[in-house]
Design an enzyme around this catalytic site. Structure first.
Site, PDB file in Angstrom:
ATOM      1  N   ALA A  72      -8.761   1.768  -5.863  1.00 56.52           N
ATOM      2  CA  ALA A  72     -10.085   1.596  -6.454  1.00 56.52           C
ATOM      3  C   ALA A  72     -10.166   2.241  -7.836  1.00 56.52           C
ATOM      4  CB  ALA A  72     -11.146   2.191  -5.537  1.00 56.52           C
ATOM      5  N   GLY A 117      -6.385   1.370  -2.182  1.00 57.48           N
ATOM      6  CA  GLY A 117      -6.646  -0.062  -2.096  1.00 57.48           C
ATOM      7  C   GLY A 117      -5.436  -0.912  -2.422  1.00 57.48           C
ATOM      8  N   GLU A 120      -3.600  -1.155   0.692  1.00 61.33           N
ATOM      9  CA  GLU A 120      -4.345  -2.015   1.611  1.00 61.33           C
ATOM     10  C   GLU A 120      -4.204  -3.490   1.254  1.00 61.33           C
ATOM     11  OE1 GLU A 120      -7.986   0.698   3.191  1.00 61.33           O
ATOM     12  OE2 GLU A 120      -7.928   0.354   1.031  1.00 61.33           O
ATOM     13  N   GLU A 140      -7.186   8.425   0.460  1.00 62.34           N
ATOM     14  CA  GLU A 140      -8.645   8.448   0.336  1.00 62.34           C
ATOM     15  C   GLU A 140      -9.304   9.740   0.801  1.00 62.34           C
ATOM     16  OE1 GLU A 140      -7.647   4.058   0.238  1.00 62.34           O
ATOM     17  OE2 GLU A 140      -6.868   5.854   1.230  1.00 62.34           O
TER      18      GLU A 140
END
Length: 266
Positions: A72, A117, A120, A140
């Protein structure tokens, strides 16, 4: 090869031969950090690819030399109010689910950093190819949140519940050899060869029946985690969806005539 842009930061290449599409994360100045705009573009690109019946496999790649995606965009989020974060959440989720819900096989080509992210996005693909520079992780909790792009659900499905817990709770980074050892990466290649190998794999995949590929992916995804009898029912439903297709008739005919099939795709 044709190219199509989705916003400023996402490029889709449709390779002329082989029915393979390449979804390129293309925000090199930020090491592909996923901003709101970029998330919206990823979702849009995935929606377009999912509707394109000519596409039989997708490869997720990066234009940055040292990173797949660093997660992110925390610089953007630093300016967010709580209301901004609430508004962004469905946009961000749509990017990750867009990759996850591609109806055709998806292969991630990972080099350098694939964190948060970025990890992910790779986990959302069916197969992960990585070169020896790859560094993966879900950091995170070190910045006060949790993996929110599918990480807490997808990572255990790859590496097991205990290993996933250790990686999420410690926020540690995993280098390529260990990632391959624990099953976080499926194919490990020499430095600089991740994209080449992922595209080659996608081309092999795309040589098969498009009807069969979509049904097989559906059965694999929907059946995962079910008990065996329920999973076999999912498989049977997928089999029935292809058993009377033009692709099945062509596949059987081509096998018996000892020739390459020409898939009608229906």
């Amino acid at each position: 090869m044709s190219e199509e842009r989705f916003g400023e930061f996402v490029l889709v290449r449709r390779h002329e031969r082989g029915h393979v599409a390449e979804l390129v994360l293309d925000r090199p100045k930020a090491m592909n950090a996923v901003s709101t705009e970029m998330a919206r573009s990823i979702a849009g690109a995935c929606a377009a690819l999912g509707e394109d019946r000519d596409v039989r496999a997708v490869v997720l790649t990066s234009s940055h030399e040292r990173a797949f995606c660093v997660g992110a965009d925390l610089k953007e989020r630093n300016s967010f109010t709580d209301a901004d974060l609430v508004r962004q959440r469905p946009v961000a989720r749509a990017a990750y689910t867009g990759v996850l819900e591609l109806p055709v096989p998806a292969v991630a080509a990972v080099h350098g950093f694939a964190l948060g992210g970025g990890c992910e996005l790779a986990l959302s693909c069916d197969v992960i190819v990585a070169d020896r520079t790859a560094v993966m992780g879900l950091p995170e909790v070190s910045v006060g949140v949790i993996p929110g792009g599918g990480g807490t659900q997808l990572l255990p499905r790859r590496v097991g519940a205990a290993r996933a817990a250790e990686l999420v709770f410690t926020a540690r980074r995993v280098e390529a050899p260990e990632a391959r050892e624990i099953g976080l990466v499926d194919v490990l290649v020499d430095e600089g060869r991740d994209r080449e190998e992922a595209l080659a794999m996608a081309a092999r995949i795309a040589g098969n029946s498009p009807v069969g590929l979509r049904a097989a992916k559906r059965a694999l995804r929907l059946g995962h985690g079910l008990d065996l009898p329920a999973g076999l029912e999912v498989e049977d439903a997928a089999w029935r969806s292809v058993a009377f297709s033009g692709d099945r008739a062509e596949g059987v005919a081509a096998f018996n005539e000892k020739r390459r099939p020409e898939w009608p795709g229906e």
